[in-house]
Design a protein around this motif. Structure first.
Motif, PDB file in Angstrom:
ATOM      1  N   HIS A 189       0.800  -1.222   0.000  1.00 48.25           N
ATOM      2  CA  HIS A 189       0.000   0.000   0.000  1.00 48.25           C
ATOM      3  C   HIS A 189       0.835   1.275   0.000  1.00 48.25           C
ATOM      4  N   VAL A 190       2.037   1.213  -0.538  1.00 51.87           N
ATOM      5  CA  VAL A 190       2.852   2.407  -0.718  1.00 51.87           C
ATOM      6  C   VAL A 190       3.369   2.397  -2.156  1.00 51.87           C
ATOM      7  N   GLN A 191       3.850   3.539  -2.588  1.00 53.74           N
ATOM      8  CA  GLN A 191       4.412   3.681  -3.922  1.00 53.74           C
ATOM      9  C   GLN A 191       5.824   4.229  -3.764  1.00 53.74           C
ATOM     10  N   VAL A 192       6.727   3.842  -4.656  1.00 51.47           N
ATOM     11  CA  VAL A 192       8.096   4.334  -4.629  1.00 51.47           C
ATOM     12  C   VAL A 192       8.383   5.003  -5.974  1.00 51.47           C
ATOM     13  N   LEU A 193       8.807   6.274  -5.911  1.00 50.04           N
ATOM     14  CA  LEU A 193       9.141   7.024  -7.118  1.00 50.04           C
ATOM     15  C   LEU A 193      10.578   7.516  -7.034  1.00 50.04           C
ATOM     16  N   SER A 194      11.222   7.593  -8.190  1.00 53.94           N
ATOM     17  CA  SER A 194      12.598   8.087  -8.246  1.00 53.94           C
ATOM     18  C   SER A 194      12.618   9.601  -8.364  1.00 53.94           C
ATOM     19  N   LYS A 195      13.633  10.199  -7.726  1.00 51.34           N
ATOM     20  CA  LYS A 195      13.866  11.640  -7.887  1.00 51.34           C
ATOM     21  C   LYS A 195      14.838  11.815  -9.039  1.00 51.34           C
ATOM     22  N   PRO A 196      14.754  12.871  -9.794  1.00 52.32           N
ATOM     23  CA  PRO A 196      13.771  13.957  -9.647  1.00 52.32           C
ATOM     24  C   PRO A 196      12.387  13.514 -10.125  1.00 52.32           C
ATOM     25  N   ILE A 197      11.373  13.979  -9.440  1.00 54.58           N
ATOM     26  CA  ILE A 197       9.995  13.628  -9.780  1.00 54.58           C
ATOM     27  C   ILE A 197       9.458  14.669 -10.758  1.00 54.58           C
ATOM     28  N   GLU A 198       8.776  14.206 -11.782  1.00 53.12           N
ATOM     29  CA  GLU A 198       8.247  15.108 -12.809  1.00 53.12           C
ATOM     30  C   GLU A 198       6.967  15.779 -12.325  1.00 53.12           C
ATOM     31  N   SER A 199       6.746  17.003 -12.784  1.00 55.75           N
ATOM     32  CA  SER A 199       5.560  17.753 -12.354  1.00 55.75           C
ATOM     33  C   SER A 199       4.272  17.041 -12.751  1.00 55.75           C
ATOM     34  N   LYS A 200       4.248  16.368 -13.892  1.00 56.53           N
ATOM     35  CA  LYS A 200       3.027  15.661 -14.299  1.00 56.53           C
ATOM     36  C   LYS A 200       2.727  14.487 -13.363  1.00 56.53           C
ATOM     37  N   VAL A 201       3.766  13.907 -12.772  1.00 56.37           N
ATOM     38  CA  VAL A 201       3.570  12.833 -11.795  1.00 56.37           C
ATOM     39  C   VAL A 201       2.974  13.406 -10.515  1.00 56.37           C
ATOM     40  N   LEU A 202       3.466  14.576 -10.088  1.00 57.47           N
ATOM     41  CA  LEU A 202       2.891  15.237  -8.907  1.00 57.47           C
ATOM     42  C   LEU A 202       1.425  15.584  -9.144  1.00 57.47           C
ATOM     43  N   LEU A 203       1.113  16.082 -10.320  1.00 56.01           N
ATOM     44  CA  LEU A 203      -0.268  16.421 -10.666  1.00 56.01           C
ATOM     45  C   LEU A 203      -1.155  15.181 -10.542  1.00 56.01           C
ATOM     46  N   ALA A 204      -0.681  14.063 -11.070  1.00 57.87           N
ATOM     47  CA  ALA A 204      -1.451  12.822 -10.997  1.00 57.87           C
ATOM     48  C   ALA A 204      -1.616  12.354  -9.553  1.00 57.87           C
ATOM     49  N   LEU A 205      -0.573  12.481  -8.742  1.00 55.33           N
ATOM     50  CA  LEU A 205      -0.664  12.089  -7.333  1.00 55.33           C
ATOM     51  C   LEU A 205      -1.717  12.912  -6.603  1.00 55.33           C
ATOM     52  N   VAL A 206      -1.701  14.213  -6.830  1.00 54.47           N
ATOM     53  CA  VAL A 206      -2.686  15.095  -6.179  1.00 54.47           C
ATOM     54  C   VAL A 206      -4.090  14.751  -6.654  1.00 54.47           C
ATOM     55  N   ARG A 207      -4.251  14.580  -7.959  1.00 57.58           N
ATOM     56  CA  ARG A 207      -5.564  14.253  -8.520  1.00 57.58           C
ATOM     57  C   ARG A 207      -6.067  12.926  -7.969  1.00 57.58           C
ATOM     58  N   ASP A 208      -5.229  11.899  -8.001  1.00 58.74           N
ATOM     59  CA  ASP A 208      -5.645  10.571  -7.546  1.00 58.74           C
ATOM     60  C   ASP A 208      -5.917  10.542  -6.045  1.00 58.74           C
ATOM     61  N   SER A 209      -5.135  11.277  -5.272  1.00 57.72           N
ATOM     62  CA  SER A 209      -5.313  11.295  -3.818  1.00 57.72           C
ATOM     63  C   SER A 209      -6.527  12.112  -3.416  1.00 57.72           C
ATOM     64  N   SER A 210      -6.864  13.107  -4.220  1.00 58.16           N
ATOM     65  CA  SER A 210      -8.016  13.952  -3.915  1.00 58.16           C
ATOM     66  C   SER A 210      -9.330  13.215  -4.155  1.00 58.16           C
ATOM     67  N   TYR A 211      -9.329  12.370  -5.183  1.00 55.30           N
ATOM     68  CA  TYR A 211     -10.590  11.747  -5.568  1.00 55.30           C
ATOM     69  C   TYR A 211     -10.631  10.258  -5.303  1.00 55.30           C
ATOM     70  N   GLY A 212      -9.493   9.670  -4.987  1.00 57.27           N
ATOM     71  CA  GLY A 212      -9.452   8.232  -4.741  1.00 57.27           C
ATOM     72  C   GLY A 212      -9.575   7.921  -3.268  1.00 57.27           C
ATOM     73  N   THR A 213      -9.245   6.697  -2.946  1.00 53.99           N
ATOM     74  CA  THR A 213      -9.249   6.318  -1.541  1.00 53.99           C
ATOM     75  C   THR A 213      -7.967   6.799  -0.893  1.00 53.99           C
ATOM     76  N   GLY A 214      -7.990   6.874   0.404  1.00 53.88           N
ATOM     77  CA  GLY A 214      -6.764   7.240   1.118  1.00 53.88           C
ATOM     78  C   GLY A 214      -6.687   8.680   1.547  1.00 53.88           C
ATOM     79  N   THR A 215      -7.697   9.485   1.238  1.00 55.41           N
ATOM     80  CA  THR A 215      -7.658  10.850   1.739  1.00 55.41           C
ATOM     81  C   THR A 215      -8.130  10.870   3.175  1.00 55.41           C
ATOM     82  N   ALA A 216      -7.521  11.710   3.942  1.00 50.74           N
ATOM     83  CA  ALA A 216      -7.873  11.776   5.369  1.00 50.74           C
ATOM     84  C   ALA A 216      -8.943  12.815   5.591  1.00 50.74           C
TER      85      ALA A 216
END
Length: 128
Positions: free
Chosen positions: A101-128
């Protein structure tokens, strides 16, 4: 409303990540450079829906894995993404890769990956 926790020992990268997360739609960023600083922001950190944790915070200091364990022990229910600049053969990275239940990403992280993380976390499961 998505608040993001960023644990990263490089202050410049931490600032950039928080700025990119805000531009990607995150409502706030709780940032820390060490596990001790993270623990000092206990309530804010546990209220985040997404945690970006640098695995290796430097030699001889608690790691992102230690931070993850502390978060879980204190009731954190959000999504966790580990960031690493190390090869997958690094002992800490190998240990993180065994977690579920965790994800591992390499640095440097691309801005489009951050956008997807925010989008998926906002609307998916796992938001607090």
């Amino acid at each position: 409303m998505l608040r993001v926790l960023v644990l990263e020992d490089d202050a410049d990268l931490r600032t950039i990540l928080c700025e990119l997360l805000s531009l990607s739609g995150a409502d706030g960023c709780v940032s820390a450079g060490t596990v001790a600083e993270l623990k000092g922001k206990h309530t804010e950190a546990l209220g985040c829906g997404l945690a970006l944790l640098d695995i290796n915070l430097g030699a001889g200091v608690p790691s992102g894995l230690d931070a993850y364990r502390w978060l879980k022990d204190n009731g954190y229910t959000g999504r966790t993404v580990f960031l690493t600049g190390h090869a997958r053969s690094h002992p800490l990275v190998r240990e993180v890769l065994e977690l579920t239940h965790v994800q591992v990403l390499s640095k440097p992280i691309e801005s489009k990956v951050l956008l997807a993380l925010v989008r998926d976390s906002s609307y998916g499961t796992g938001t607090a």
